[in-house]
Design a protein around this motif. Structure first.
Motif, PDB file in Angstrom:
ATOM      1  N   GLN A  37      47.195  38.755  39.703  1.00 46.52           N
ATOM      2  CA  GLN A  37      47.052  37.495  38.978  1.00 46.52           C
ATOM      3  C   GLN A  37      45.757  37.503  38.176  1.00 46.52           C
ATOM      4  OE1 GLN A  37      47.417  34.465  42.004  1.00 46.52           O
ATOM      5  NE2 GLN A  37      49.622  34.705  42.122  1.00 46.52           N
ATOM      6  N   ALA A  38      45.575  38.553  37.382  1.00 50.62           N
ATOM      7  CA  ALA A  38      44.413  38.677  36.505  1.00 50.62           C
ATOM      8  C   ALA A  38      44.925  38.966  35.102  1.00 50.62           C
ATOM      9  CB  ALA A  38      43.503  39.806  36.990  1.00 50.62           C
ATOM     10  N   ASP A  39      44.382  38.276  34.119  1.00 51.75           N
ATOM     11  CA  ASP A  39      44.855  38.448  32.743  1.00 51.75           C
ATOM     12  C   ASP A  39      44.741  39.887  32.245  1.00 51.75           C
ATOM     13  OD1 ASP A  39      45.517  35.771  32.603  1.00 51.75           O
ATOM     14  OD2 ASP A  39      43.645  35.193  31.611  1.00 51.75           O
ATOM     15  N   ALA A  40      43.692  40.600  32.663  1.00 48.71           N
ATOM     16  CA  ALA A  40      43.497  41.969  32.198  1.00 48.71           C
ATOM     17  C   ALA A  40      44.645  42.880  32.617  1.00 48.71           C
ATOM     18  CB  ALA A  40      42.180  42.529  32.731  1.00 48.71           C
ATOM     19  N   LEU A  41      45.347  42.513  33.674  1.00 47.18           N
ATOM     20  CA  LEU A  41      46.458  43.333  34.173  1.00 47.18           C
ATOM     21  C   LEU A  41      47.789  42.591  34.092  1.00 47.18           C
ATOM     22  CD1 LEU A  41      44.571  44.845  37.213  1.00 47.18           C
ATOM     23  CD2 LEU A  41      45.443  46.107  35.241  1.00 47.18           C
ATOM     24  N   GLY A  42      47.850  41.568  33.261  1.00 48.45           N
ATOM     25  CA  GLY A  42      49.025  40.720  33.168  1.00 48.45           C
ATOM     26  C   GLY A  42      50.308  41.425  32.808  1.00 48.45           C
TER      27      GLY A  42
END
Length: 139
Positions: A37-42
């Motif tokens: 749940q991190a944008d960098a790994l979305g």
């Protein structure tokens, strides 16, 4: 036969040192999934894609390394949890912008779920926003 703890340890070390899928595939089901749940790994949905993402990250953060803080197996739930801090500076070419020279120390947790002797899914818990700000990639 390796225990899930031994397999998870070998996977974790290989992944965190940039071994990519070539180095990590032996520890995982071929279609192992990934969630974070991190944008960098979305957009990353497979463990194969995540291991390649880590390999790429270490390409532009060549001093990247981790400090392992806790490593525990839950035999009942058939998973292994690793808690670590990633340390690295954006000094190499690549990444979201030219090298900033800035450094981050960012905590994260990997929860590796097993099916038999291999990882079938991994969840990463990580506050990417803080790391991105520390690296100078966002305001």
């Amino acid at each position: 036969m390796a225990s899930i703890t031994q397999t998870a340890q070998a996977f974790f070390e290989t992944c965190e040192f940039g071994g990519g899928w070539q180095g990590c595939a032996a520890y995982c089901h071929p279609d192992a999934s990934f969630a974070c749940q991190a944008d960098a790994l979305g957009d990353v949905r497979t463990l194969q894609a995540y291991t390649e993402w880590m390999k790429g990250l270490l390409g532009f953060m060549p001093d990247g390394r981790y400090t392992l803080k806790s490593f525990a197996a839950d035999e009942t739930r058939h998973n292994v949890v690793a808690f670590a801090t990633f340390h690295g500076s954006h000094t190499g070419e690549g990444g979201p912008m030219p090298p900033t020279g800035k450094h981050t120390d960012t905590d994260y947790v990997h929860v590796m779920d097993f099916d038999g002797e291999k990882i079938r899914h991994m969840t990463k818990i990580w506050n990417d926003g803080r790391a991105i700000r520390e690296l100078g990639w966002a305001g």
